[in-house]
Write a protein that holds these residues in place. Structure first.
Motif, PDB file in Angstrom:
ATOM      1  N   GLN A 283      50.578 -21.258 134.766  1.00 45.66           N
ATOM      2  CA  GLN A 283      49.377 -20.712 134.134  1.00 45.66           C
ATOM      3  C   GLN A 283      49.446 -20.776 132.614  1.00 45.66           C
ATOM      4  O   GLN A 283      48.480 -21.151 131.955  1.00 45.66           O
ATOM      5  N   ASN A 284      50.589 -20.411 132.014  1.00 42.27           N
ATOM      6  CA  ASN A 284      50.683 -20.401 130.551  1.00 42.27           C
ATOM      7  C   ASN A 284      50.554 -21.798 129.965  1.00 42.27           C
ATOM      8  O   ASN A 284      49.906 -21.982 128.929  1.00 42.27           O
ATOM      9  N   THR A 285      51.151 -22.788 130.613  1.00 42.65           N
ATOM     10  CA  THR A 285      51.021 -24.175 130.140  1.00 42.65           C
ATOM     11  C   THR A 285      49.565 -24.607 130.238  1.00 42.65           C
ATOM     12  O   THR A 285      49.016 -25.205 129.303  1.00 42.65           O
ATOM     13  N   PHE A 286      48.923 -24.295 131.366  1.00 37.66           N
ATOM     14  CA  PHE A 286      47.519 -24.653 131.550  1.00 37.66           C
ATOM     15  C   PHE A 286      46.637 -23.959 130.514  1.00 37.66           C
ATOM     16  O   PHE A 286      45.733 -24.573 129.940  1.00 37.66           O
ATOM     17  N   ASP A 287      46.918 -22.685 130.237  1.00 37.29           N
ATOM     18  CA  ASP A 287      46.135 -21.956 129.237  1.00 37.29           C
ATOM     19  C   ASP A 287      46.328 -22.538 127.841  1.00 37.29           C
ATOM     20  O   ASP A 287      45.370 -22.652 127.069  1.00 37.29           O
ATOM     21  N   ALA A 288      47.560 -22.922 127.498  1.00 35.69           N
ATOM     22  CA  ALA A 288      47.821 -23.523 126.188  1.00 35.69           C
ATOM     23  C   ALA A 288      47.081 -24.854 126.057  1.00 35.69           C
ATOM     24  O   ALA A 288      46.456 -25.125 125.025  1.00 35.69           O
ATOM     25  N   LEU A 289      47.134 -25.667 127.091  1.00 38.17           N
ATOM     26  CA  LEU A 289      46.408 -26.938 127.065  1.00 38.17           C
ATOM     27  C   LEU A 289      44.897 -26.700 127.017  1.00 38.17           C
ATOM     28  O   LEU A 289      44.162 -27.439 126.358  1.00 38.17           O
ATOM     29  N   SER A 290      44.434 -25.652 127.684  1.00 38.39           N
ATOM     30  CA  SER A 290      43.010 -25.309 127.665  1.00 38.39           C
ATOM     31  C   SER A 290      42.564 -24.905 126.266  1.00 38.39           C
ATOM     32  O   SER A 290      41.482 -25.296 125.808  1.00 38.39           O
ATOM     33  N   SER A 291      43.392 -24.122 125.564  1.00 39.50           N
ATOM     34  CA  SER A 291      43.076 -23.737 124.189  1.00 39.50           C
ATOM     35  C   SER A 291      43.008 -24.976 123.301  1.00 39.50           C
ATOM     36  O   SER A 291      42.085 -25.127 122.493  1.00 39.50           O
ATOM     37  N   HIS A 292      43.984 -25.846 123.460  1.00 35.49           N
ATOM     38  CA  HIS A 292      44.017 -27.085 122.682  1.00 35.49           C
ATOM     39  C   HIS A 292      42.743 -27.888 122.928  1.00 35.49           C
ATOM     40  O   HIS A 292      42.076 -28.339 121.986  1.00 35.49           O
ATOM     41  N   GLY A 293      42.381 -28.049 124.197  1.00 31.12           N
ATOM     42  CA  GLY A 293      41.177 -28.793 124.541  1.00 31.12           C
ATOM     43  C   GLY A 293      39.911 -28.127 124.033  1.00 31.12           C
ATOM     44  O   GLY A 293      38.967 -28.802 123.624  1.00 31.12           O
TER      45      GLY A 293
END
Length: 175
Positions: free
Chosen positions: A96-106
């Motif tokens: 989840q944290n990796t996905f959230d970080a990538l989501s913020s970046h996107g």
């Protein structure tokens, strides 16, 4: 609304509380009046970084969006971008944290740019820690990436605040 999607063999929440809080920190909260984002060349922006490129509704400088409208459109924007992001992620070990970080970046640079990034390539190759670090650093580990804007003279200018956001994304990604 907390929808969940399946990425490979894992289940990931869309618009998680962690992501929404993170976006509020970096995009601001209570930005109900549409303003010209100077870091984005005057792009009309509202709420937590909603622009004409992401919003299903017109974003016109000077308009006022209620908190309810912001929440509704933010949820749509974030979830749509996360579904696009999920399409380009193939690593089964993404949490989840990796996905959230990538989501913020996107959310900040555009999901297609994130999907095409070195960071996602490394993460998909199973090199999650390296991929997380690639959100903020070039391959040499010293040169900041995704922290520049082009000024009126056409020059790339380093923006400390953008790099700070990238560093925070790295930290979240590695948790």
């Amino acid at each position: 609304m907390n929808l969940r999607i399946k990425i490979a063999t894992g289940v990931i929440a869309l618009a998680s509380a962690t992501l929404i809080s993170f976006l509020g920190t970096w995009e601001g909260t209570g930005q109900n009046a549409v303003y010209a984002d100077q870091l984005a060349g005057g792009l009309p922006t509202v709420c937590m970084g909603i622009t004409r490129y992401t919003s299903p509704q017109p974003v016109i400088i000077g308009d006022y969006w209620s908190a309810a409208r912001c929440a509704e459109v933010e949820a749509l924007v974030v979830q749509k971008a996360q579904l696009q992001l999920a399409e380009c992620l193939s690593n089964q070990a993404i949490g989840q944290n990796t996905f959230d970080a990538l989501s913020s970046h996107g959310h900040n640079v555009g999901t297609p740019n994130t999907c095409a990034s070195r960071a996602v390539g490394l993460i998909n190759a199973g090199r999650i820690a390296e991929g997380c670090k690639a959100l903020a650093w070039a391959a040499d580990g010293k040169t900041p990436v995704w922290a520049y804007v082009t000024n009126a003279q056409g020059q790339k200018v380093f923006v400390r605040g953008l790099h700070n956001r990238r560093l925070a994304e790295v930290e979240l990604c590695l948790k």
